[in-house]
Scaffold this motif. Structure first.
Motif, PDB file in Angstrom:
ATOM      1  N   THR A 115       2.458  -5.141   7.479  1.00  0.00           N
ATOM      2  CA  THR A 115       2.809  -3.719   7.550  1.00  0.00           C
ATOM      3  C   THR A 115       2.005  -2.995   6.484  1.00  0.00           C
ATOM      4  O   THR A 115       1.827  -3.494   5.369  1.00  0.00           O
TER       5      THR A 115
ATOM      6  N   LYS B 151       1.938   0.732   4.693  1.00  0.00           N
ATOM      7  CA  LYS B 151       2.716   1.961   4.511  1.00  0.00           C
ATOM      8  C   LYS B 151       2.032   2.870   3.501  1.00  0.00           C
ATOM      9  O   LYS B 151       1.217   2.423   2.704  1.00  0.00           O
ATOM     10  N   THR B 152       2.416   4.130   3.539  1.00  0.00           N
ATOM     11  CA  THR B 152       1.935   5.073   2.536  1.00  0.00           C
ATOM     12  C   THR B 152       2.376   4.598   1.153  1.00  0.00           C
ATOM     13  O   THR B 152       3.291   3.777   1.034  1.00  0.00           O
TER      14      THR B 152
ATOM     15  N   GLU C 293       5.858   4.513   0.530  1.00  0.00           N
ATOM     16  CA  GLU C 293       6.511   3.612   1.493  1.00  0.00           C
ATOM     17  C   GLU C 293       7.412   4.322   2.490  1.00  0.00           C
ATOM     18  O   GLU C 293       8.261   3.706   3.115  1.00  0.00           O
ATOM     19  N   ARG C 294       7.226   5.630   2.680  1.00  0.00           N
ATOM     20  CA  ARG C 294       8.073   6.369   3.618  1.00  0.00           C
ATOM     21  C   ARG C 294       7.508   6.414   5.026  1.00  0.00           C
ATOM     22  O   ARG C 294       8.240   6.655   5.970  1.00  0.00           O
ATOM     23  N   SER C 295       6.197   6.169   5.184  1.00  0.00           N
ATOM     24  CA  SER C 295       5.588   6.242   6.512  1.00  0.00           C
ATOM     25  C   SER C 295       4.803   4.976   6.823  1.00  0.00           C
ATOM     26  O   SER C 295       4.033   4.489   5.988  1.00  0.00           O
ATOM     27  N   LEU C 296       4.992   4.466   8.021  1.00  0.00           N
ATOM     28  CA  LEU C 296       4.257   3.298   8.503  1.00  0.00           C
ATOM     29  C   LEU C 296       2.907   3.767   9.043  1.00  0.00           C
ATOM     30  O   LEU C 296       2.854   4.618   9.941  1.00  0.00           O
TER      31      LEU C 296
ATOM     32  N   SER D  86       0.313  -1.797  11.588  1.00  0.00           N
ATOM     33  CA  SER D  86       1.070  -3.056  11.539  1.00  0.00           C
ATOM     34  C   SER D  86       0.541  -4.039  12.581  1.00  0.00           C
ATOM     35  O   SER D  86      -0.225  -3.673  13.469  1.00  0.00           O
TER      36      SER D  86
ATOM     37  N   GLU E  10      -0.275   3.002  13.617  1.00  0.00           N
ATOM     38  CA  GLU E  10       1.012   3.608  13.967  1.00  0.00           C
ATOM     39  C   GLU E  10       1.036   5.111  13.697  1.00  0.00           C
ATOM     40  O   GLU E  10       1.912   5.808  14.189  1.00  0.00           O
TER      41      GLU E  10
ATOM     42  N   CYS F 123      -3.058   8.472   2.986  1.00  0.00           N
ATOM     43  CA  CYS F 123      -3.233   7.024   2.979  1.00  0.00           C
ATOM     44  C   CYS F 123      -3.675   6.483   1.625  1.00  0.00           C
ATOM     45  O   CYS F 123      -3.587   5.280   1.381  1.00  0.00           O
TER      46      CYS F 123
ATOM     47  N   PHE G  60      -2.234   3.286  -0.334  1.00  0.00           N
ATOM     48  CA  PHE G  60      -1.380   2.610   0.664  1.00  0.00           C
ATOM     49  C   PHE G  60      -0.963   1.227   0.189  1.00  0.00           C
ATOM     50  O   PHE G  60      -1.610   0.602  -0.639  1.00  0.00           O
TER      51      PHE G  60
END
Length: 164
Positions: free
Chosen positions: A61, A63-64, A67-70, A73, A100, A109, A112
């Motif tokens: 995975t 994430k930003t 960690e709030r946005s995927l 993945s 995603e 990003c 990330f």
């Protein structure tokens, strides 16, 4: 998920939720213009100590930084009953990731975070010299997160790393 539509003037407009739309809230004209995430991949270089078995799945995975946005993945990559999915010692492999958040901008990003894990069928220990996730943007620029010299030992083993 962000959906982008053209406005007929070459501008992309975020029309439904997600990181790109959130970044445009109140941003004014052209706020969504600029490079966007177009693809992502995992590169691995297996070490000398132990390979990845053919039936061990790779899970990643991306994430930003908050960690709030995927962003991207993959689940159960390169797991099969065939020898072609064994990662032999000193071999390198590329695994495409599913983007995603295709409308995510480069600034979203930046920094990330990556979570990489394995699901084994029995006992597997994978020695990794290099794991690298690369995010590619519409302007040709890339962002990279690396982790060097580690092992994923047994079912559910996890490594985390981030772009600098």
């Amino acid at each position: 998920m962000t959906i982008l539509e053209g406005d007929g003037l070459g501008q992309a407009i975020a029309v439904a939720g997600g990181p790109a739309a959130a970044a445009c809230d109140g941003g004014g004209e052209g706020c969504c213009a600029g490079p966007t995430l177009s693809r992502a991949e995992l590169f691995t270089l297996t070490g000398d100590d132990d390979n990845k078995d053919h039936d061990t799945g790779i899970y990643v995975t991306v994430k930003t930084g908050d960690e709030r946005s995927l962003l991207a993945s993959i689940n159960n990559a390169d797991s099969s009953g065939k020898d072609m999915t064994t990662y032999n010692d000193d071999s390198h492999h590329f695994v495409p990731l599913v983007v995603e958040a295709p409308g995510a901008g480069k600034s979203e990003c930046s920094g990330f975070r990556v979570r990489m894990s394995i699901k084994t069928n029995g006992n597997d220990n994978w020695s990794i010299d290099v794991a690298r996730v690369t995010l590619y943007f519409s302007d040709g620029i890339t962002l990279v997160a690396d982790k060097f010299g580690f092992n994923l030992d047994g079912d559910g083993a996890t490594a985390e790393f981030a772009a600098l």
